[in-house]
Write a protein that holds these residues in place. Structure first.
Motif, PDB file in Angstrom:
ATOM      1  N   ASP A   1     -23.544  47.335  67.092  1.00 31.17           N
ATOM      2  CA  ASP A   1     -22.344  47.944  67.805  1.00 31.17           C
ATOM      3  C   ASP A   1     -21.068  47.238  67.391  1.00 31.17           C
ATOM      4  O   ASP A   1     -20.889  46.019  67.888  1.00 31.17           O
ATOM      5  N   SER A   2     -20.428  48.038  66.641  1.00 30.56           N
ATOM      6  CA  SER A   2     -19.106  47.086  66.175  1.00 30.56           C
ATOM      7  C   SER A   2     -18.068  48.127  65.818  1.00 30.56           C
ATOM      8  O   SER A   2     -18.410  49.681  65.857  1.00 30.56           O
ATOM      9  N   ALA A   3     -16.826  48.016  65.391  1.00 27.71           N
ATOM     10  CA  ALA A   3     -15.895  48.749  65.123  1.00 27.71           C
ATOM     11  C   ALA A   3     -14.858  48.143  64.111  1.00 27.71           C
ATOM     12  O   ALA A   3     -14.274  47.241  64.656  1.00 27.71           O
ATOM     13  N   TRP A   4     -14.297  48.782  63.287  1.00 26.41           N
ATOM     14  CA  TRP A   4     -13.128  48.531  62.643  1.00 26.41           C
ATOM     15  C   TRP A   4     -12.050  49.281  63.152  1.00 26.41           C
ATOM     16  O   TRP A   4     -11.608  50.439  62.615  1.00 26.41           O
ATOM     17  N   VAL A   5     -11.287  48.856  64.070  1.00 27.52           N
ATOM     18  CA  VAL A   5     -10.082  49.857  64.812  1.00 27.52           C
ATOM     19  C   VAL A   5      -9.271  48.776  65.628  1.00 27.52           C
ATOM     20  O   VAL A   5      -9.862  47.737  66.244  1.00 27.52           O
ATOM     21  N   ARG A   6      -8.111  48.941  65.546  1.00 26.64           N
ATOM     22  CA  ARG A   6      -6.926  48.046  66.160  1.00 26.64           C
ATOM     23  C   ARG A   6      -7.295  46.604  66.000  1.00 26.64           C
ATOM     24  O   ARG A   6      -7.275  46.454  64.604  1.00 26.64           O
ATOM     25  N   ASP A   7      -7.672  45.492  66.769  1.00 27.86           N
ATOM     26  CA  ASP A   7      -8.149  44.368  66.491  1.00 27.86           C
ATOM     27  C   ASP A   7      -9.480  44.257  66.517  1.00 27.86           C
ATOM     28  O   ASP A   7      -9.846  42.804  66.311  1.00 27.86           O
ATOM     29  N   LEU A   8     -10.362  44.818  66.502  1.00 29.96           N
ATOM     30  CA  LEU A   8     -11.811  44.912  66.582  1.00 29.96           C
ATOM     31  C   LEU A   8     -12.226  44.664  65.062  1.00 29.96           C
ATOM     32  O   LEU A   8     -11.559  45.307  64.231  1.00 29.96           O
ATOM     33  N   ASN A   9     -13.194  43.870  64.983  1.00 28.65           N
ATOM     34  CA  ASN A   9     -13.891  43.926  63.380  1.00 28.65           C
ATOM     35  C   ASN A   9     -15.507  44.190  63.515  1.00 28.65           C
ATOM     36  O   ASN A   9     -16.092  44.340  64.551  1.00 28.65           O
ATOM     37  N   ALA A  10     -15.981  44.501  62.373  1.00 29.35           N
ATOM     38  CA  ALA A  10     -17.239  44.822  62.075  1.00 29.35           C
ATOM     39  C   ALA A  10     -17.804  44.123  60.619  1.00 29.35           C
ATOM     40  O   ALA A  10     -17.167  43.547  59.996  1.00 29.35           O
ATOM     41  N   PRO A  11     -19.029  44.490  60.244  1.00 30.54           N
ATOM     42  CA  PRO A  11     -19.492  44.042  58.991  1.00 30.54           C
ATOM     43  C   PRO A  11     -18.664  44.333  57.982  1.00 30.54           C
ATOM     44  O   PRO A  11     -17.959  45.452  57.627  1.00 30.54           O
ATOM     45  N   PHE A  12     -18.287  43.489  57.017  1.00 32.89           N
ATOM     46  CA  PHE A  12     -17.212  43.901  55.757  1.00 32.89           C
ATOM     47  C   PHE A  12     -17.775  42.800  54.596  1.00 32.89           C
ATOM     48  O   PHE A  12     -17.578  41.447  54.894  1.00 32.89           O
ATOM     49  N   LEU A  13     -18.157  43.406  53.551  1.00 30.33           N
ATOM     50  CA  LEU A  13     -18.308  42.648  52.255  1.00 30.33           C
ATOM     51  C   LEU A  13     -17.121  42.656  51.176  1.00 30.33           C
ATOM     52  O   LEU A  13     -16.942  44.055  51.113  1.00 30.33           O
ATOM     53  N   TYR A  14     -16.664  42.018  50.630  1.00 31.17           N
ATOM     54  CA  TYR A  14     -15.391  42.193  50.030  1.00 31.17           C
ATOM     55  C   TYR A  14     -15.318  41.266  48.799  1.00 31.17           C
ATOM     56  O   TYR A  14     -15.706  40.028  48.833  1.00 31.17           O
ATOM     57  N   LYS A  15     -14.282  41.428  47.901  1.00 32.40           N
ATOM     58  CA  LYS A  15     -13.764  40.774  47.007  1.00 32.40           C
ATOM     59  C   LYS A  15     -12.314  40.580  46.994  1.00 32.40           C
ATOM     60  O   LYS A  15     -11.649  41.770  47.302  1.00 32.40           O
ATOM     61  N   ILE A  16     -11.613  39.439  46.616  1.00 39.40           N
ATOM     62  CA  ILE A  16     -10.132  39.402  46.867  1.00 39.40           C
ATOM     63  C   ILE A  16      -9.493  39.807  45.625  1.00 39.40           C
ATOM     64  O   ILE A  16      -9.804  39.259  44.494  1.00 39.40           O
ATOM     65  N   LEU A  17      -8.664  41.130  45.544  1.00 39.36           N
ATOM     66  CA  LEU A  17      -8.038  41.650  44.183  1.00 39.36           C
ATOM     67  C   LEU A  17      -6.761  41.410  44.575  1.00 39.36           C
ATOM     68  O   LEU A  17      -5.957  41.153  45.529  1.00 39.36           O
ATOM     69  N   GLN A  18      -6.079  40.914  43.102  1.00 39.33           N
ATOM     70  CA  GLN A  18      -4.766  40.706  42.990  1.00 39.33           C
ATOM     71  C   GLN A  18      -3.953  41.810  42.223  1.00 39.33           C
ATOM     72  O   GLN A  18      -4.559  42.204  40.997  1.00 39.33           O
ATOM     73  N   GLY A  19      -3.069  42.490  42.811  1.00 37.67           N
ATOM     74  CA  GLY A  19      -2.521  43.604  42.238  1.00 37.67           C
ATOM     75  C   GLY A  19      -2.891  44.851  42.394  1.00 37.67           C
ATOM     76  O   GLY A  19      -3.825  45.044  43.320  1.00 37.67           O
ATOM     77  N   ASP A  20      -2.693  45.864  41.536  1.00 38.94           N
ATOM     78  CA  ASP A  20      -2.983  47.184  42.005  1.00 38.94           C
ATOM     79  C   ASP A  20      -4.429  47.456  41.409  1.00 38.94           C
ATOM     80  O   ASP A  20      -5.194  46.798  40.492  1.00 38.94           O
ATOM     81  N   PHE A  21      -5.104  48.330  42.162  1.00 41.74           N
ATOM     82  CA  PHE A  21      -6.791  48.480  41.784  1.00 41.74           C
ATOM     83  C   PHE A  21      -6.966  50.060  41.972  1.00 41.74           C
ATOM     84  O   PHE A  21      -6.542  50.804  42.499  1.00 41.74           O
ATOM     85  N   ASP A  22      -8.105  50.201  41.439  1.00 44.03           N
ATOM     86  CA  ASP A  22      -8.965  51.483  41.536  1.00 44.03           C
ATOM     87  C   ASP A  22     -10.268  51.463  41.585  1.00 44.03           C
ATOM     88  O   ASP A  22     -11.117  50.936  40.816  1.00 44.03           O
ATOM     89  N   VAL A  23     -10.835  51.388  43.031  1.00 41.76           N
ATOM     90  CA  VAL A  23     -12.225  50.955  43.517  1.00 41.76           C
ATOM     91  C   VAL A  23     -12.765  52.148  43.885  1.00 41.76           C
ATOM     92  O   VAL A  23     -12.499  53.086  44.803  1.00 41.76           O
ATOM     93  N   ARG A  24     -14.164  52.204  43.375  1.00 41.25           N
ATOM     94  CA  ARG A  24     -15.007  53.635  43.696  1.00 41.25           C
ATOM     95  C   ARG A  24     -16.561  53.028  44.044  1.00 41.25           C
ATOM     96  O   ARG A  24     -17.019  52.106  43.766  1.00 41.25           O
ATOM     97  N   ALA A  25     -17.038  53.679  44.917  1.00 44.24           N
ATOM     98  CA  ALA A  25     -18.470  53.326  45.470  1.00 44.24           C
ATOM     99  C   ALA A  25     -19.373  54.672  45.786  1.00 44.24           C
ATOM    100  O   ALA A  25     -18.610  55.521  46.285  1.00 44.24           O
ATOM    101  N   ARG A  26     -20.695  54.607  45.248  1.00 43.89           N
ATOM    102  CA  ARG A  26     -21.444  55.722  45.752  1.00 43.89           C
ATOM    103  C   ARG A  26     -22.187  55.360  46.823  1.00 43.89           C
ATOM    104  O   ARG A  26     -22.948  54.342  46.716  1.00 43.89           O
ATOM    105  N   VAL A  27     -22.078  55.810  47.814  1.00 51.09           N
ATOM    106  CA  VAL A  27     -22.451  55.562  49.305  1.00 51.09           C
ATOM    107  C   VAL A  27     -23.120  56.781  49.879  1.00 51.09           C
ATOM    108  O   VAL A  27     -22.905  57.974  49.573  1.00 51.09           O
ATOM    109  N   ARG A  28     -24.132  56.359  51.028  1.00 45.84           N
ATOM    110  CA  ARG A  28     -24.530  57.376  51.963  1.00 45.84           C
ATOM    111  C   ARG A  28     -24.753  56.703  53.399  1.00 45.84           C
ATOM    112  O   ARG A  28     -25.352  55.638  53.492  1.00 45.84           O
TER     113      ARG A  28
END
Length: 310
Positions: free
Chosen positions: A88-115
């Motif tokens: 039970d969690s949420a990404w909204v306002r100040d709340l946080n939830a699971p997040f896996l990430y990489k730190i990008l520098q500059g402009d990007f075009d990121v895509r994912a196939r999900v369900r």
């Protein structure tokens, strides 16, 4: 003339004073975070192994928050895919939830196939059960140094929103922890999501598969000076047994309600990183005065797609 010279001098001094008074965290946003890299195919992940690649950063582990990931594996539950279940969690306002990430520098075009799916069905059983792509501005805060009103991010997700049993995309922009969202009906099952940052413009797109055209789901414009963003995968859900009440992020972010029943799984076939096509105008003034067409709110979806490419 003397008055104008003094006026300009006072204005210049005030500007210098305002810059000097900027919080340290705001200045830190301009410094390269550890691991920051330009977007490239070297960051791609096809999830065809049997464990999570170590170049992924996990939000709670990096910042000292409790672990709100109920289950996660690569290739075990679903062959060739990341399997991620949130508590039970949420990404909204100040709340946080699971997040896996990489730190990008500059402009990007990121895509994912999900369900997004449930344990025993093609869609999550509850409400506000979605997952997808997010781009977040690092704020330098940890659990120990957390402050309210410091969240800045944008996302596009797929799953079930306010109405149980109805699948859709959710796009959300958050500015200093004020969140504004859009829910739009969309198909269930595997979909492709896309986030594109070009200067001060960020676009969120979706399509059912690689044989279909992209559809612009949202567009965001932000005066963001930092070239760095945390970009990756999020998943969140609300339990039907969550008790309504006033929101207190300082408490909620520091607890994991493992006893609450949830039914939300995000599966990710792949995620791919690339540089965005460069904006025709790069200076900040050209992006706010309409010279850069991508920051013009009147630009059509067709013009956006022509500019960012397929």
């Amino acid at each position: 003339m003397t008055f104008m010279r003094n006026f300009r001098r006072i204005g210049g001094l005030l500007t210098l004073a305002m810059l000097a008074a900027q919080p340290a965290a705001a200045q830190m946003r301009m410094q390269p975070p550890p691991g920051a890299a330009p977007p490239s195919a070297a960051l791609n992940d096809e999830f065809d192994g049997d464990s999570l690649s170590p170049d992924w950063k996990i939000f709670h582990a990096e910042n000292g928050w409790p672990n709100k990931i109920k289950a996660m594996d690569v290739g075990k539950t679903t062959q060739g895919a990341l399997h991620l279940e949130p508590y039970d969690s949420a990404w909204v306002r100040d709340l946080n939830a699971p997040f896996l990430y990489k730190i990008l520098q500059g402009d990007f075009d990121v895509r994912a196939r999900v369900r997004a799916k449930g344990a025993n069905g093609d869609i999550p059983a509850g409400t506000w059960s979605l997952g997808g792509l997010m781009a977040r501005v690092p704020n330098g805060l940890t659990e120990a140094t957390w402050q309210p009103n410091r969240e800045n991010w944008h996302f596009i997700t797929t799953g079930v929103g306010f109405e149980a049993g109805k699948t859709m995309t959710e796009t959300k922009g958050t500015y200093n922890s004020y969140s504004s969202l859009k829910l739009r009906p969309y198909q269930s099952g595997w979909v492709e999501l896309r986030l594109v940052r070009v200067g001060m413009a960020i676009f969120a797109l979706v399509r059912p598969d690689d044989k279909s055209p992209w559809v612009v789901r949202d567009r965001f414009y932000r005066m963001e000076g930092s070239p760095f963003m945390q970009v990756g995968l999020i998943a969140y859900t609300t339990s039907p047994d969550t008790k309504p009440g006033p929101e207190n992020a300082a408490v909620t972010n520091r607890q994991v309600s493992k006893e609450l029943p949830v039914d939300m799984t995000l599966e990710v076939d792949w995620v791919r990183f690339a540089p965005a096509k460069p904006a025709p105008v790069r200076d900040w003034y050209g992006q706010v005065n309409g010279t850069n067409p991508l920051t013009n709110p009147n630009i059509t979806d067709a013009e956006i797609l022509a500019a960012i490419g397929d």
